[in-house]
Design an enzyme around this catalytic site. Sequence first.
Site, PDB file in Angstrom:
ATOM      1  CG  ASN A   1      16.424  10.440 -28.636  1.00 38.64           C
ATOM      2  OD1 ASN A   1      16.774  11.110 -27.672  1.00 38.64           O
ATOM      3  ND2 ASN A   1      16.956  10.597 -29.835  1.00 38.64           N
TER       4      ASN A   1
ATOM      5  CB  THR B   1      12.624   4.621 -32.552  1.00 39.30           C
ATOM      6  OG1 THR B   1      11.752   5.386 -33.363  1.00 39.30           O
ATOM      7  CG2 THR B   1      12.577   3.163 -32.983  1.00 39.30           C
TER       8      THR B   1
ATOM      9  NE  ARG C   1      -6.929  11.791 -32.778  1.00 47.39           N
ATOM     10  CZ  ARG C   1      -6.525  10.592 -33.136  1.00 47.39           C
ATOM     11  NH1 ARG C   1      -6.885  10.096 -34.308  1.00 47.39           N
ATOM     12  NH2 ARG C   1      -5.755   9.878 -32.358  1.00 47.39           N
TER      13      ARG C   1
ATOM     14  CB  SER D   1      15.348   2.063 -38.031  1.00 46.01           C
ATOM     15  OG  SER D   1      16.247   3.034 -37.548  1.00 46.01           O
TER      16      SER D   1
ATOM     17  CB  ALA E   1      -0.395  16.987 -27.488  1.00 44.99           C
ATOM     18  N   GLY E   2       1.772  14.165 -28.382  1.00 39.30           N
ATOM     19  CA  GLY E   2       2.319  12.921 -27.837  1.00 39.30           C
ATOM     20  C   GLY E   2       3.812  13.066 -27.581  1.00 39.30           C
TER      21      GLY E   2
ATOM     22  CE  LYS F   1      11.706   8.510 -30.044  1.00 44.03           C
ATOM     23  NZ  LYS F   1      11.815   9.679 -30.915  1.00 44.03           N
TER      24      LYS F   1
ATOM     25  N   GLY G   1      11.648  14.773 -42.035  1.00 42.29           N
ATOM     26  CA  GLY G   1      12.518  14.799 -40.867  1.00 42.29           C
ATOM     27  C   GLY G   1      13.824  14.033 -41.022  1.00 42.29           C
TER      28      GLY G   1
ATOM     29  CE  LYS H   1      -1.995  12.674 -25.936  1.00 41.81           C
ATOM     30  NZ  LYS H   1      -2.077  11.497 -26.835  1.00 41.81           N
TER      31      LYS H   1
END
Length: 273
Positions: A87, A62, A152, A15, A128-129, A66, A240, A156
């Site tokens: 978070n 993280t 996938r 991290s 979609a998590g 979460k 990101g 969800k």
Amino acid sequence: MTDKYAVIGNPVEHSLSPRIHRLFASETGHALTYKGFYSERDSFVESINIMRSTGFLGVNVTIPFKEEACALADSCTDRVVEANVANVLSFRDGKILADNTDGVGLVKDLEENLGFSIASKDILIIGAGGAAQGVIGPILTAVPASVTIANRTTLKAEALARKYEDNHLPVRAVTIKELENHEFHLVINATSSSLHGESLDLPVGLLTRDSLAYDMMYGPSAQTFLNSAFIAGATRLKDGLGMLVEQAAESFFIWRGVRPQTRDVIKTFRQGK
Ligand code: ATR
């Protein structure tokens, strides 16, 4: 005693958050320590209790904690209630307060750092998590034309989209197959596929030359998706890192009441320093 903060995760050793917060501390003149804290997957609550009893004032949370962070808190901000993931935890007066700065971090990176205006754009979120859940609300506040969720496991994506559809917001779920023949201005990878060393099959034409492909992960973990996005037509590709630094700045603001500058910090890491 110096104020103590940390990021808790599994894994956590790679991290960048400790380095980012140390840069913020020196920029703002705040005396604090910030370290990476590894927790076994089934020991999150115990780990948090140890941190509280040893004087930590707050933690970033993280992968994969979460959702647990959200469930553990005594009180949650509206954005946590909506996203169901947190978070940032603050430990105050014996209570745990949860917040979520991932979504605002992403929107700030897109709009302020990358000059990408979300307003009136068609946006695709793959996944979609927890990562996807955390950013949809803040993206909607920037008034896109549409937000499409593809996952996938289609059920969800449908369940996630329904929350917003029921409030008449322009969110819908599609199957990966239905993505063929659709074009988006922005495609965000919110899956953990690259962590498992797997790539996503993106239909050619999903992105145009002007589209932006954005992976919520940073560094080498983002590369597999960005390569697929390039093959699917995108030439603007971003990982990101900016989102990570922006969510960290918002966390710092929650804990310390001061919002640090982010541009030079992002630049430092982009230059590989
Ligand atoms: P988190 O909640 O931390 O984001 P998660 O619940 O495991 O983690 O969700 C990760 C997301 O990545 C999910 O959308 C998952 O898809 P499924 O819901 O179908 O499991 C997605 N994902 C993980 N590996 C993937 C892969 N190889 N291909 C496509 N999607 C993947």
